[in-house]
Scaffold this active site. Structure first.
Site, short mmCIF file in Angstrom:
data_model
loop_
_atom_site.label_atom_id
_atom_site.label_comp_id
_atom_site.label_asym_id
_atom_site.label_seq_id
_atom_site.Cartn_x
_atom_site.Cartn_y
_atom_site.Cartn_z
N VAL A 60 0.81 -1.22 0.00
CA VAL A 60 0.00 0.00 0.00
C VAL A 60 0.84 1.28 0.00
CG1 VAL A 60 -0.22 0.30 2.51
CG2 VAL A 60 -2.12 0.92 1.01
N TYR A 61 2.13 1.19 0.27
CA TYR A 61 2.95 2.40 0.33
C TYR A 61 3.04 3.04 -1.06
CZ TYR A 61 4.61 0.94 4.97
OH TYR A 61 4.69 0.56 6.29
N SER A 62 2.53 4.26 -1.16
CA SER A 62 2.56 5.03 -2.40
C SER A 62 2.02 4.20 -3.57
CB SER A 62 3.97 5.54 -2.70
OG SER A 62 4.40 6.42 -1.69
#
Length: 326
Positions: A60-62
């Site tokens: 989900v990071y960036s």
């Protein structure tokens, strides 16, 4: 850089893990302060040069771009079998049904997407980013077990949750003969010590490695209380972690400053050294967006605090509302 066995596994990891939430395309995530690919690569290279072999990111990071950036950099700078690569699953990756969470369908889809973005055949540690109350934990555990047996992950881990939930998951894995969680990535630092009550003792008793996130309280332990960074001004989640305990937290930050001044070292080294000295802590996950961040983190590994210094750092703490699970 010292290394340690990760919990009761045979896996050797550096005493620090580089957290890669800071690296990603800012326009595709919730954090406008993240560094793009060219800005990120020097930090990943320097971490390797300092002896850090442990890298943590998440799908989900960036919007997946963190995994892409980290995967390309590690492929260029290191041999795959020399590093320990971790990622996570849970957060929403696309709209509509099955685009988030810990169902079997979501896990089986997301591990393949993460491997593609990372450019690797397997991850060393595959972690559930949070507890999913909408899915039976048995379904999640069996799916994770199958991911391991398929060779797509070497170990599995969990993240912030209640101790009773983690105990239940460990019990069910043992009961069914499934792969058990080897790690717990939870929220522990001098400003938030509620995990010392139940979760940390549980992890020690069960041989689970602890890899705390935000060991410097999103930078609050590294600067004067009234100072702000671009991240602190725009980090809405971070604001929820500290809003209710500001006056007490200020006293802890002042205690860190006093010990750091007496030692002649930066505050970050003192705060990290305190955490590294806690029983059961394997490898705090440190972020780095400025060159000195990694230097301070590496220096903290060899900084040993006295019992008197530890007492001074801990004395101002007051109980906090349980948080960090969102």
């Amino acid at each position: 850089m010292d290394t340690i066995k990760l919990g009761r596994t045979g896996l050797d990891v550096s005493r620090l893990c580089l957290g890669c939430m800071s690296y990603g395309v800012a326009e595709r995530g919730n954090h406008l302060w993240t560094l793009g690919e060219e800005e990120s690569r020097p930090f990943i290279r320097k971490a390797l040069e300092l002896g850090i072999n442990f890298f943590d990111t998440a799908n989900v990071y960036s919007d997946g771009t963190s995994e892409e950036i980290v995967g390309r950099a590690l492929k260029d700078f290191a041999r795959r079998d020399e590093i320990v690569l971790a990622t996570k699953v849970h957060g929403r990756m696309r709209p509509g049904p099955n685009g988030a969470g810990l169902s079997r369908k979501a896990i089986m889809a997301e591990i393949d997407h993460s491997l593609r973005r990372l450019g690797t055949d397997y991850v060393d540690l595959y972690q559930i980013h949070r507890w999913d109350a909408s899915v039976p934990i048995e379904e999640t555990l069996e799916a994770l077990h199958d991911v391991v047996k398929a060779g797509k992950a070497r170990y599995i881990g969990a993240s912030s949750m209640h101790a009773w939930q983690f105990a239940k998951a460990l019990y069910l894995a043992d009961r069914h003969g499934w792969t058990r969680f080897a790690t717990m990535q939870n929220y522990v630092n001098l400003l938030y010590r509620e995990e010392e009550r139940e979760m940390l003792p549980l992890c020690r008793a069960e041989g689970v490695g602890v890899i705390p996130w935000s060991p410097l309280a999103r930078g609050r332990l590294t600067r004067d209380w009234d100072d702000q960074s671009e991240r602190s001004r725009t980090d809405e989640f971070g604001k929820t972690l500290y809003a209710a305990s500001a006056e007490a937290d200020r006293k802890v930050v002042e205690a860190v400053a006093a010990v750091a001044k007496a030692r002649g070292v930066p505050k970050a080294q003192v705060a990290l050294a305190w955490l590294l000295g806690k029983p059961g802590i394997s490898a705090p996950i440190v972020g780095a967006t400025k060159p000195h961040h990694l230097d301070d983190a590496a220096a903290a590994v060899s900084l040993k605090l006295t019992a008197e210094e530890v007492a001074a750092l801990e004395q101002p703490y007051v109980p906090h509302t349980v948080t960090g699970f969102a």
